[in-house]
Every structure is written in C-alpha cells, then in structure tokens.
Design a protein around this motif. Structure first.
Motif, PDB file in Angstrom:
ATOM      1  N   ARG A  63      -2.319  -6.687  -5.102  1.00 30.10           N
ATOM      2  CA  ARG A  63      -3.466  -6.378  -4.237  1.00 30.10           C
ATOM      3  C   ARG A  63      -4.111  -7.665  -3.723  1.00 30.10           C
ATOM      4  NH1 ARG A  63      -4.934  -0.969  -4.686  1.00 30.10           N
ATOM      5  NH2 ARG A  63      -4.126   0.108  -6.533  1.00 30.10           N
ATOM      6  N   SER A  64      -4.286  -8.620  -4.624  1.00 30.01           N
ATOM      7  CA  SER A  64      -4.941  -9.868  -4.246  1.00 30.01           C
ATOM      8  C   SER A  64      -4.131 -10.650  -3.221  1.00 30.01           C
ATOM      9  CB  SER A  64      -5.176 -10.730  -5.491  1.00 30.01           C
ATOM     10  OG  SER A  64      -5.823 -11.936  -5.149  1.00 30.01           O
ATOM     11  N   THR A  65      -2.828 -10.741  -3.432  1.00 36.35           N
ATOM     12  CA  THR A  65      -1.998 -11.510  -2.501  1.00 36.35           C
ATOM     13  C   THR A  65      -1.882 -10.812  -1.146  1.00 36.35           C
ATOM     14  OG1 THR A  65      -0.006 -10.537  -3.510  1.00 36.35           O
ATOM     15  CG2 THR A  65      -0.685 -12.706  -4.288  1.00 36.35           C
ATOM     16  N   ILE A  66      -1.844  -9.495  -1.154  1.00 36.91           N
ATOM     17  CA  ILE A  66      -1.807  -8.749   0.108  1.00 36.91           C
ATOM     18  C   ILE A  66      -3.077  -9.010   0.918  1.00 36.91           C
ATOM     19  CG2 ILE A  66      -1.916  -6.436   1.120  1.00 36.91           C
ATOM     20  CD1 ILE A  66      -0.026  -5.550  -1.206  1.00 36.91           C
ATOM     21  N   ASP A  67      -4.220  -8.919   0.252  1.00 33.10           N
ATOM     22  CA  ASP A  67      -5.493  -9.144   0.944  1.00 33.10           C
ATOM     23  C   ASP A  67      -5.616 -10.591   1.418  1.00 33.10           C
ATOM     24  OD1 ASP A  67      -6.225  -6.514   0.609  1.00 33.10           O
ATOM     25  OD2 ASP A  67      -7.441  -6.878  -1.178  1.00 33.10           O
ATOM     26  N   SER A  68      -5.152 -11.522   0.604  1.00 24.93           N
ATOM     27  CA  SER A  68      -5.222 -12.935   0.988  1.00 24.93           C
ATOM     28  C   SER A  68      -4.333 -13.240   2.193  1.00 24.93           C
ATOM     29  CB  SER A  68      -4.807 -13.833  -0.191  1.00 24.93           C
ATOM     30  OG  SER A  68      -5.728 -13.715  -1.253  1.00 24.93           O
ATOM     31  N   ALA A  69      -3.285 -12.434   2.364  1.00 27.78           N
ATOM     32  CA  ALA A  69      -2.361 -12.635   3.481  1.00 27.78           C
ATOM     33  C   ALA A  69      -2.824 -11.922   4.747  1.00 27.78           C
ATOM     34  CB  ALA A  69      -0.969 -12.158   3.097  1.00 27.78           C
ATOM     35  N   GLY A  70      -4.008 -11.312   4.699  1.00 28.90           N
ATOM     36  CA  GLY A  70      -4.527 -10.631   5.869  1.00 28.90           C
ATOM     37  C   GLY A  70      -4.252  -9.147   5.906  1.00 28.90           C
ATOM     38  N   GLY A  71      -3.671  -8.622   4.831  1.00 27.02           N
ATOM     39  CA  GLY A  71      -3.432  -7.190   4.752  1.00 27.02           C
ATOM     40  C   GLY A  71      -4.630  -6.460   4.175  1.00 27.02           C
ATOM     41  N   ASP A  72      -4.485  -5.179   3.971  1.00 22.32           N
ATOM     42  CA  ASP A  72      -5.544  -4.352   3.387  1.00 22.32           C
ATOM     43  C   ASP A  72      -4.942  -3.552   2.245  1.00 22.32           C
ATOM     44  OD1 ASP A  72      -7.607  -2.684   2.704  1.00 22.32           O
ATOM     45  OD2 ASP A  72      -7.851  -1.792   4.701  1.00 22.32           O
ATOM     46  N   SER A  73      -5.102  -4.073   1.029  1.00 23.64           N
ATOM     47  CA  SER A  73      -4.455  -3.446  -0.128  1.00 23.64           C
ATOM     48  C   SER A  73      -4.996  -2.049  -0.422  1.00 23.64           C
ATOM     49  CB  SER A  73      -4.606  -4.334  -1.361  1.00 23.64           C
ATOM     50  OG  SER A  73      -5.955  -4.407  -1.775  1.00 23.64           O
ATOM     51  N   SER A  74      -6.167  -1.724   0.130  1.00 22.04           N
ATOM     52  CA  SER A  74      -6.717  -0.386  -0.112  1.00 22.04           C
ATOM     53  C   SER A  74      -5.895   0.686   0.584  1.00 22.04           C
ATOM     54  CB  SER A  74      -8.174  -0.308   0.362  1.00 22.04           C
ATOM     55  OG  SER A  74      -8.263  -0.402   1.778  1.00 22.04           O
ATOM     56  N   THR A  75      -5.060   0.287   1.544  1.00 23.72           N
ATOM     57  CA  THR A  75      -4.201   1.247   2.239  1.00 23.72           C
ATOM     58  C   THR A  75      -2.825   1.363   1.591  1.00 23.72           C
ATOM     59  OG1 THR A  75      -3.177  -0.349   3.784  1.00 23.72           O
ATOM     60  CG2 THR A  75      -5.331   0.559   4.396  1.00 23.72           C
ATOM     61  N   VAL A  76      -2.570   0.524   0.602  1.00 28.95           N
ATOM     62  CA  VAL A  76      -1.264   0.512  -0.070  1.00 28.95           C
ATOM     63  C   VAL A  76      -1.264   1.509  -1.226  1.00 28.95           C
ATOM     64  CG1 VAL A  76       0.417  -0.888  -1.321  1.00 28.95           C
ATOM     65  CG2 VAL A  76      -0.907  -1.897   0.552  1.00 28.95           C
ATOM     66  N   SER A  77      -0.207   2.283  -1.322  1.00 29.11           N
ATOM     67  CA  SER A  77      -0.052   3.220  -2.438  1.00 29.11           C
ATOM     68  C   SER A  77       0.806   2.569  -3.517  1.00 29.11           C
ATOM     69  CB  SER A  77       0.615   4.517  -1.961  1.00 29.11           C
ATOM     70  OG  SER A  77      -0.186   5.189  -1.012  1.00 29.11           O
ATOM     71  N   PHE A  78       0.235   2.389  -4.699  1.00 20.77           N
ATOM     72  CA  PHE A  78       0.988   1.821  -5.820  1.00 20.77           C
ATOM     73  C   PHE A  78       1.474   2.958  -6.710  1.00 20.77           C
ATOM     74  CE2 PHE A  78      -1.433  -1.811  -4.404  1.00 20.77           C
ATOM     75  CZ  PHE A  78      -0.534  -2.856  -4.552  1.00 20.77           C
ATOM     76  N   VAL A  79       2.745   2.904  -7.072  1.00 24.75           N
ATOM     77  CA  VAL A  79       3.331   3.922  -7.941  1.00 24.75           C
ATOM     78  C   VAL A  79       4.000   3.240  -9.122  1.00 24.75           C
ATOM     79  CG1 VAL A  79       3.661   5.563  -6.066  1.00 24.75           C
ATOM     80  CG2 VAL A  79       5.494   3.951  -6.623  1.00 24.75           C
ATOM     81  N   GLU A  80       4.096   3.950 -10.206  1.00 21.67           N
ATOM     82  CA  GLU A  80       4.667   3.388 -11.437  1.00 21.67           C
ATOM     83  C   GLU A  80       6.142   3.763 -11.558  1.00 21.67           C
ATOM     84  OE1 GLU A  80       3.925   4.111 -16.173  1.00 21.67           O
ATOM     85  OE2 GLU A  80       2.162   3.618 -14.954  1.00 21.67           O
ATOM     86  N   ILE A  81       6.987   2.746 -11.555  1.00 22.86           N
ATOM     87  CA  ILE A  81       8.426   2.926 -11.725  1.00 22.86           C
ATOM     88  C   ILE A  81       8.925   1.838 -12.668  1.00 22.86           C
ATOM     89  CG2 ILE A  81      10.695   2.884 -10.597  1.00 22.86           C
ATOM     90  CD1 ILE A  81       9.414   3.929  -8.076  1.00 22.86           C
ATOM     91  N   PRO A  82       9.676   2.180 -13.707  1.00 22.06           N
ATOM     92  CA  PRO A  82      10.199   1.162 -14.628  1.00 22.06           C
ATOM     93  C   PRO A  82      11.028   0.125 -13.890  1.00 22.06           C
ATOM     94  CG  PRO A  82      10.503   3.354 -15.535  1.00 22.06           C
ATOM     95  CD  PRO A  82      10.074   3.541 -14.100  1.00 22.06           C
ATOM     96  N   PHE A  83      10.973  -1.107 -14.360  1.00 18.53           N
ATOM     97  CA  PHE A  83      11.713  -2.191 -13.713  1.00 18.53           C
ATOM     98  C   PHE A  83      13.191  -1.865 -13.471  1.00 18.53           C
ATOM     99  CE2 PHE A  83       8.407  -5.226 -15.570  1.00 18.53           C
ATOM    100  CZ  PHE A  83       7.747  -5.379 -14.353  1.00 18.53           C
TER     101      PHE A  83
END
Length: 321
Positions: free
Chosen positions: A161-181
């Motif tokens: 989230r932090s790197t996305i926002d720092s790059a000019g993106g909006d992490s609040s629009t990103v959907s994070f899902v849990e998937i094992p490596f």
C-alpha cells in the motif's frame, strides 16, 4: 566446536514470512552435556532463519552454554502462543505480526534482529510480480486491480500500500486477497489476480515461469528494511536476563557468520527444507543484520498505523531491544 545438525526435512519448501497460516513440524538438534542450559526456539524453516541453524552447526550456542532445540512451524500463529505459554523461550516472527501482537497487548519482547531486505531496488528477496504480458507497467497502474499477499493486514500488504501510494497510485482502490506463496504465481498466470507480492524462492520461480517483477517492494519501501525478529515473552526477559544475554550473543555470532558466508547459508537451507539445489543457487538471499534499522522500522510502524493494521504505532524506544 562444530557439530552436525540433526534435523528432518521440512514438509515443504515454504520460503515465506512468518505471517503464514499455522502448522507445525519439529526438529531437535542434539545438545551438549549436562552443564548446558536447555533453550527452545520456535521458527519457520525458511531462508530467513538460516543463521540459527548455522549457529547450531558452528557451535555458537554451545559456546554460550546453551543446549539448543529448534521447533519448526509453518507460521508465527503457532509460535506466539508457545512463547506466551512458556513452551518456547524464543521465537521468530515478522515485524508486522509483532507490531500487531504488541498493539493487542500480548506480553512479547523483541530480543534480536533476524533478517532484512537487501535494499537493492533491482534485486531483492521480495517482489511484486505480474504476468509477462500484463499491461501493468508501474505501481500506479495497480489502481483498481487485485493483488495477493500471503496474509492480510500484515507486513506485505502494508508495504505494498505504501509503495503504491508513493508511486502516485491510490492503494485504497486496490483489492488485496490472501493467497499462499506457493499458489501465487499460478494465480497471476491464470488471471485470478493482477499481481502478487511474493518472497524467495517464489520470486525466482515466478520469473522462470515467464512472469516479471513490477517492484522490489521491500527495497523500494525503505533501505534494508528489517523483515523479522527473534522475540521472547516479557516474563522471560524480566526473569532470566542471563538466558536472554546468552541467546543474544549466540545469535549475533550466527548472524555475522551467515552474512559473511552466503554459500554456507544456501547449504544449510538444503538440510531443513526441500528446496531444489538449482533453485537455491539462484535465489536472492536476504541480509542478516545484527542491529535494527530504526528509521526503516519506524517507517513501517507509521505505515501500519496509517493503513489501520495497528491502532497505536509502537514506541521504538521500547519496541526494539
């Protein structure tokens, strides 16, 4: 005195962070004589914990008067209660999980550094990957997309989230899902997710499968970000200072040895995981610092607070040893 490590092969070569789902496997290296003090350490059988195994093999713990037993698990969820209950004296977990645990009032204390990013934005042990033909070219292009991490509201999605926002993106629009490596690369390739934040050996595996790195997230977040730490219960730290001091001394030797001997790190990993030799030869190893990068950990705590992972950012003067 160098000793041979007696440990069974891990159930899977899960080179992951300690936010993985709970599970267990155990190994108890043979200790020294009666004069040694027994100490049990709970870890995940991954590249991050190689210094502990090397420390046993090199006799660093025995030199400090400790008879080391290593108990392994697939995730920190099994290690934390064992520490709190006094079953283990020390354990290994990622800093995101430890910040959450402290925020919830669990009586845990960090006692030693463990592992950190390389700080190299062109080659690191953790990366956000996309498919080879993906139109996504920058972190800002992840707006409105789906990104997988191995655990939600923890270390990886906080960094992402932090790197996305720092790059000019909006992490609040990103959907994070849990998937094992182990399943992340396939999820990217079949379009289940648009990107995945993975760590070695899954970075190397993803590249060999035709995926590409969008961002080396840890390195872009902060220079040589501490990923995890060894910790103990507040009761052990307060009630057995000598034991803690001996463990810290042995860990310092172990971390220094691992950092200076990458070939030994790759060799020892092969003794407690099923990682193929050809993969071990290619993976990017983390760094093994003996001191915490306070600025980087502070930045992580601030990001955890900003993105709602914790309600209160930890005070570095008491959070770090």
């Amino acid at each position: 005195m160098k000793k041979s490590l007696l440990i069974g092969i891990a159930a899977a070569s899960v080179l992951a962070l300690s936010a993985c789902s709970a599970g267990s496997d155990s190994a108890a290296p043979a200790g020294g004589g009666d004069a040694l003090t027994p100490v049990t350490v709970g870890v995940i059988p991954i590249a991050d914990t190689a210094p502990l195994y090397l420390g046993f093999d090199q006799g660093f713990f025995e030199d400090e008067g400790l008879e080391l037993t290593i108990e392994t698990a697939t995730g920190g969820a099994a290690i934390v209660p064992a520490i709190v209950n006094g079953d283990y004296q020390f354990g290994f977990s990622n800093l995101g999980s430890l910040m959450v645990a402290k925020d919830k009032g669990l009586p845990l204390e960090l006692v030693s550094a463990a592992v950190a990013s390389t700080g190299d934005v062109t080659s690191d042990m953790g990366a956000i990957v996309v498919s080879g033909d993906s139109p996504i070219e920058t972190l800002a292009d992840l707006n409105g997309k789906t990104v997988s991490t191995n655990s939600l509201n923890n270390l990886l999605d906080t960094v992402a989230r932090s790197t996305i926002d720092s790059a000019g993106g909006d992490s609040s629009t990103v959907s994070f899902v849990e998937i094992p490596f182990p399943d992340s690369s396939a999820a990217v390739e079949n379009g289940q997710v648009d990107a995945a934040f993975v760590v070695e050996p899954f970075v190397t595996s993803a590249l060999e499968n035709g995926n590409r790195v969008l961002s080396y997230g840890f390195a872009e977040f902060a220079d040589k970000l501490d990923i995890a730490a060894y910790f103990s219960s507040a009761a052990t730290v307060a009630g057995d200072a000598e034991l803690v001091t001996k463990f810290q001394a042995a860990m310092k030797k172990s971390l220094e040895y691992a950092q200076a001997n990458p070939d030994a790190v790759r060799a020892i990993i092969a003794t407690y995981t099923e990682t193929p030799a050809e993969v071990l030869a290619k993976i990017v190893l983390p760094t093994y610092p003996t001191e915490f990068n306070v600025d980087a950990v502070t930045a992580l705590s601030e990001a955890a607070l900003k993105y709602g992972v914790v309600e209160n950012a930890p005070d570095m003067s008491t959070f770090l040893p």
